[in-house]
Design an enzyme around this catalytic site. Structure first.
Site, PDB file in Angstrom:
ATOM      1  N   SER A  14       0.837  -1.205   0.000  1.00 23.95           N
ATOM      2  CA  SER A  14       0.000   0.000   0.000  1.00 23.95           C
ATOM      3  C   SER A  14       0.872   1.255   0.000  1.00 23.95           C
ATOM      4  CB  SER A  14      -0.963  -0.041   1.197  1.00 23.95           C
ATOM      5  OG  SER A  14      -1.898   1.009   1.108  1.00 23.95           O
ATOM      6  N   HIS A  39      -2.552  -1.117  -3.365  1.00 24.46           N
ATOM      7  CA  HIS A  39      -3.720  -0.244  -3.236  1.00 24.46           C
ATOM      8  C   HIS A  39      -3.535   0.989  -4.119  1.00 24.46           C
ATOM      9  CE1 HIS A  39      -4.138  -2.012   1.070  1.00 24.46           C
ATOM     10  NE2 HIS A  39      -4.574  -2.847   0.150  1.00 24.46           N
ATOM     11  N   ASP A  65      -4.590  -4.717   5.785  1.00 21.22           N
ATOM     12  CA  ASP A  65      -4.905  -5.596   4.652  1.00 21.22           C
ATOM     13  C   ASP A  65      -3.847  -6.696   4.541  1.00 21.22           C
ATOM     14  OD1 ASP A  65      -6.201  -6.646   2.452  1.00 21.22           O
ATOM     15  OD2 ASP A  65      -5.286  -5.259   1.021  1.00 21.22           O
TER      16      ASP A  65
END
Length: 196
Positions: free
Chosen positions: A14, A41, A137
């Site tokens: 991310s 992401h 995540d």
């Protein structure tokens, strides 16, 4: 198993991820012998450029994954922004499948879906890497995957992360096997892939 590859590498990343991925993916050999999945992401429209950048500096072939595409060794599949990437086993081969559920962990694509999709695949071992990023995540997805597969989890170390959230979440959940710098992570992935 139809496509004759026993292992797969699956990466979650991310905030700070594009730079981390450039270091990690460019450090892996072109003859690694297994496929690599990446959920970074990113919003719609940005992942194609990242895939091209990674492809230009890597010995491996890097693509923004397309729906229905076969999952092949020595190829890196970057999830398209704004949709969830899964792997499906059908007709004797593994293929990319996108799904359109809402955000999970506040993100789309979400790595948890990718990891959970591998529960139903034919790979004997999944080598998971959790890189820099906010939030958690990857943790829940890998936790679920561990119940049905042999899984090895390496996370990016705190010192080299832009944000230590995702790796820290995996460590706190007790699912991380090693915490390493990106260069050592590349070596660890190669060693695990080639281990009999």
């Amino acid at each position: 198993m139809g496509d004759n590859v026993r292992k797969i590498v699956a990466i979650a990343s991310s905030t700070g991820g594009p730079r981390a991925l450039q270091t990690l993916i460019s450090s892996l050999p072109g003859d690694l012998g297994v496929p690599i999945l990446i959920v970074q992401h990113m919003p719609v429209g940005f992942t194609e450029a990242l895939a091209k950048r990674l492809d230009s500096i890597s010995e491996l072939t890097v693509v923004e994954a397309t729906n229905g595409e076969p999952v092949l060794p020595n190829k890196v599949y970057l999830a398209r922004g704004g949709t969830h990437m899964n792997v499906d086993y059908r007709g004797g081969k593994h293929v990319i499948r996108y799904s359109d559920e809402g955000t999970r962990e506040g993100v789309k694509p979400c790595a948890n879906y990718m990891y959970e999709s591998l529960m139903n695949c034919q790979y004997s071992e999944v080598i998971c890497a959790v890189l820099t990023g906010m939030g958690a995540d990857g943790t829940q997805g890998i936790g679920n995957l561990i119940r049905s597969k042999k899984v090895y989890v390496v996370v990016q170390n705190a010192e080299s992360c832009a944000v230590f959230g995702m790796p820290k979440s995996a460590i706190r959940a007790g699912i991380a096997d090693k915490e390493l710098t990106l260069n050592l992570m590349a070596n660890e992935i190669m060693m695990k892939v080639r281990q009999r």
